[in-house]
Structures are given as C-alpha cells and as structure tokens.
Design a protein around this motif. Structure first.
Motif, PDB file in Angstrom:
ATOM      1  N   UNK A 144       0.831  -1.200   0.000  1.00  0.00           N
ATOM      2  CA  UNK A 144       0.000   0.000   0.000  1.00  0.00           C
ATOM      3  C   UNK A 144       0.866   1.251   0.000  1.00  0.00           C
ATOM      4  N   UNK A 145       2.003   1.210   0.693  1.00  0.00           N
ATOM      5  CA  UNK A 145       2.909   2.350   0.756  1.00  0.00           C
ATOM      6  C   UNK A 145       3.476   2.663  -0.625  1.00  0.00           C
ATOM      7  N   UNK A 146       3.836   1.632  -1.382  1.00  0.00           N
ATOM      8  CA  UNK A 146       4.355   1.830  -2.738  1.00  0.00           C
ATOM      9  C   UNK A 146       3.286   2.463  -3.618  1.00  0.00           C
ATOM     10  N   UNK A 147       2.096   1.926  -3.544  1.00  0.00           N
ATOM     11  CA  UNK A 147       1.005   2.476  -4.351  1.00  0.00           C
ATOM     12  C   UNK A 147       0.704   3.911  -3.966  1.00  0.00           C
ATOM     13  N   UNK A 148       0.647   4.172  -2.670  1.00  0.00           N
ATOM     14  CA  UNK A 148       0.340   5.524  -2.189  1.00  0.00           C
ATOM     15  C   UNK A 148       1.384   6.516  -2.684  1.00  0.00           C
ATOM     16  N   UNK A 149       2.656   6.130  -2.627  1.00  0.00           N
ATOM     17  CA  UNK A 149       3.738   7.013  -3.051  1.00  0.00           C
ATOM     18  C   UNK A 149       3.592   7.400  -4.515  1.00  0.00           C
ATOM     19  N   UNK A 150       3.428   6.415  -5.379  1.00  0.00           N
ATOM     20  CA  UNK A 150       3.360   6.681  -6.814  1.00  0.00           C
ATOM     21  C   UNK A 150       2.064   7.391  -7.200  1.00  0.00           C
ATOM     22  N   UNK A 151       0.952   6.942  -6.627  1.00  0.00           N
ATOM     23  CA  UNK A 151      -0.336   7.551  -6.956  1.00  0.00           C
ATOM     24  C   UNK A 151      -0.380   8.997  -6.486  1.00  0.00           C
TER      25      UNK A 151
ATOM     26  N   UNK B 283       4.246  10.881 -19.967  1.00  0.00           N
ATOM     27  CA  UNK B 283       5.185  10.630 -18.870  1.00  0.00           C
ATOM     28  C   UNK B 283       4.640   9.677 -17.810  1.00  0.00           C
ATOM     29  N   UNK B 284       3.326   9.629 -17.651  1.00  0.00           N
ATOM     30  CA  UNK B 284       2.752   8.941 -16.486  1.00  0.00           C
ATOM     31  C   UNK B 284       2.985   7.432 -16.481  1.00  0.00           C
ATOM     32  N   UNK B 285       2.754   6.771 -17.619  1.00  0.00           N
ATOM     33  CA  UNK B 285       2.890   5.307 -17.624  1.00  0.00           C
ATOM     34  C   UNK B 285       4.337   4.869 -17.397  1.00  0.00           C
ATOM     35  N   UNK B 286       5.319   5.408 -18.161  1.00  0.00           N
ATOM     36  CA  UNK B 286       6.693   4.998 -17.869  1.00  0.00           C
ATOM     37  C   UNK B 286       7.143   5.385 -16.462  1.00  0.00           C
TER      38      UNK B 286
ATOM     39  N   UNK C 272       8.999   3.805 -11.536  1.00  0.00           N
ATOM     40  CA  UNK C 272       8.872   4.092 -10.109  1.00  0.00           C
ATOM     41  C   UNK C 272       8.552   2.836  -9.317  1.00  0.00           C
ATOM     42  N   UNK C 273       7.677   2.000  -9.863  1.00  0.00           N
ATOM     43  CA  UNK C 273       7.324   0.746  -9.190  1.00  0.00           C
ATOM     44  C   UNK C 273       8.541  -0.172  -9.078  1.00  0.00           C
ATOM     45  N   UNK C 274       9.364  -0.195 -10.119  1.00  0.00           N
ATOM     46  CA  UNK C 274      10.555  -1.044 -10.090  1.00  0.00           C
ATOM     47  C   UNK C 274      11.557  -0.548  -9.053  1.00  0.00           C
ATOM     48  N   UNK C 275      11.718   0.768  -8.933  1.00  0.00           N
ATOM     49  CA  UNK C 275      12.614   1.298  -7.889  1.00  0.00           C
ATOM     50  C   UNK C 275      12.050   0.988  -6.507  1.00  0.00           C
ATOM     51  N   UNK C 276      10.734   1.032  -6.376  1.00  0.00           N
ATOM     52  CA  UNK C 276      10.092   0.717  -5.093  1.00  0.00           C
ATOM     53  C   UNK C 276      10.294  -0.736  -4.679  1.00  0.00           C
ATOM     54  N   UNK C 277      10.697  -1.604  -5.602  1.00  0.00           N
ATOM     55  CA  UNK C 277      10.960  -2.994  -5.241  1.00  0.00           C
ATOM     56  C   UNK C 277      12.160  -3.104  -4.300  1.00  0.00           C
ATOM     57  N   UNK C 278      13.002  -2.081  -4.308  1.00  0.00           N
ATOM     58  CA  UNK C 278      14.082  -2.022  -3.324  1.00  0.00           C
ATOM     59  C   UNK C 278      13.532  -1.499  -2.009  1.00  0.00           C
ATOM     60  N   UNK C 279      12.851  -0.383  -2.054  1.00  0.00           N
ATOM     61  CA  UNK C 279      12.135   0.163  -0.898  1.00  0.00           C
ATOM     62  C   UNK C 279      11.558   1.510  -1.292  1.00  0.00           C
ATOM     63  N   UNK C 280      10.532   1.942  -0.561  1.00  0.00           N
ATOM     64  CA  UNK C 280       9.960   3.268  -0.809  1.00  0.00           C
ATOM     65  C   UNK C 280      10.982   4.348  -0.446  1.00  0.00           C
ATOM     66  N   UNK C 281      11.744   4.099   0.599  1.00  0.00           N
ATOM     67  CA  UNK C 281      12.796   5.041   0.990  1.00  0.00           C
ATOM     68  C   UNK C 281      13.811   5.213  -0.132  1.00  0.00           C
ATOM     69  N   UNK C 282      14.162   4.125  -0.779  1.00  0.00           N
ATOM     70  CA  UNK C 282      15.100   4.188  -1.904  1.00  0.00           C
ATOM     71  C   UNK C 282      14.492   4.981  -3.067  1.00  0.00           C
TER      72      UNK C 282
END
Length: 198
Positions: free
Chosen positions: A14-21, A73-76, A81-91
């Motif tokens: 949810x944190x990853x989704x919240x960040x990107x959205x 810009x939004x889709x890429x 962004x989702x791929x970077x979040x696979x490391x962590x939201x902080x990253x």
C-alpha cells in the motif's frame, strides 16, 4: 506488547502504491489548474541561469506543457517508479529527490534559455538508476530489474539527444546522469554493507 506493530502502520504494498499515486495525482491536479483560463503555472518551471528560474528545480517535475505531455510521462514513470520501489519506498524517494534536484540544477546551469518543465527528467533518473544499479550491484534481483528496464525502455536512450526544439533533452540527459550517479553510489554502499562482518 512492545514489539507489536501499530494498527496504523502502512503495509509495504500500500505504501508503494500511495507514493506513486500521490505524485501522479499531484501532476494531474496541477495540470487541471494549469488548463484553467488565465492560469500559467509553467512560469514556475526551470529557466536556466535566472535567479527566479532556480526555484523551478522544485516545481518543474510536477508541471507539464499540456495533457499529451503529462500522459506520455505517467505510464513509464509508474512502471519505473514501481521497479525502484521494489528495493524500498525510501530508496525511491532518495532517487526521486536526488535526480530532481541534481538533474534540475544541471539544467539550470547548462540548459537552453527556455522554460523546462515535466516529470521526464525524474523519469530518466529512475531509468538511469535502475540500469546502473543492476550493473554495479550484480545481485540476481538487481540484474533482473535492470534487464527488464533495458527490454522495456531501451528506446529512452534517444531522448538524451537534441531532436525536437520543444523537447527538453537537457532534462532527459541530466536526469539520466543524476540517476546513474546515485545508482553507482548506492550500489557501492550496498555491496560494502553486505560484505561487512562485525
């Protein structure tokens, strides 16, 4: 119990989704406002070597030249962004802020004397980070993500070259360089931490 998780804590997914959205919605909201008669928020973008344009470093990623510019810009951005979040939201936030500030500062120093706006500078920063981090870190996860990025978005490489007068290739170029720089640094730091034995 002392070690019991708070019921208010946000689950990682949810944190990853919240960040990107949140970032996407902010860009959409600003574009709606920018589309109103008599409103021109793009004046807050980066204008190279202008003192007032220096503040644009903080606003430019969230402003766009129009709906077509924003939507392209939004889709890429969401994918990278989702791929970077696979490391962590902080990253993700570290890469986002670093590429926005450093890439934006380089645009302000060396860009053409024109307004530069758009999320694409950060988008290229995420792209550069993911590729560089995978090459330098060499873990299975990092390499797999890096290969996926190259497969999906290898065409982005052409965006760092001057092609169309109304496209800020400087944002792309300097965003990618900032992403590569932080990717190199964080990969080195992560490898050093992994090899450290107290």
């Amino acid at each position: 119990m002392a070690n019991q998780k708070s019921s208010l804590s946000v689950p990682p997914l949810a944190s990853k989704r919240f960040t990107l959205i949140s970032i996407i919605l902010l860009c959409v909201l600003l574009q709606i406002i920018n589309s109103l008669p008599g409103v021109n928020l793009n004046g807050l973008g980066i204008y190279p070597r202008s003192l007032s344009g220096l503040m644009g470093i903080f606003f430019a990623p969230f402003l766009h030249g129009g709906w077509a510019h924003l939507l392209s810009n939004l889709i890429p951005f969401a994918v990278l962004g989702w791929l970077v979040c696979q490391y962590s939201v902080k990253r993700f936030w570290a890469v986002f802020i670093f590429t926005a500030v450093v890439g934006g500062l380089l645009v302000w120093l060396f860009g053409r004397a024109n307004l530069h706006v758009g999320l694409s500078g950060v988008l290229y920063g995420l792209w550069g980070f993911l590729i560089c981090y995978g090459i330098m870190h060499r873990s299975f996860k990092a390499i797999a993500i890096s290969v996926a990025v190259v497969f999906l978005y290898s065409g982005l490489i052409w965006g760092v070259l001057p092609q169309r007068p109304h496209v800020s290739f400087e944002s792309h170029l300097f965003g990618a360089l900032a992403g590569i720089l932080i990717g190199y640094y964080l990969a080195k730091q992560d490898k050093k931490s992994a090899s450290y034995k107290p």
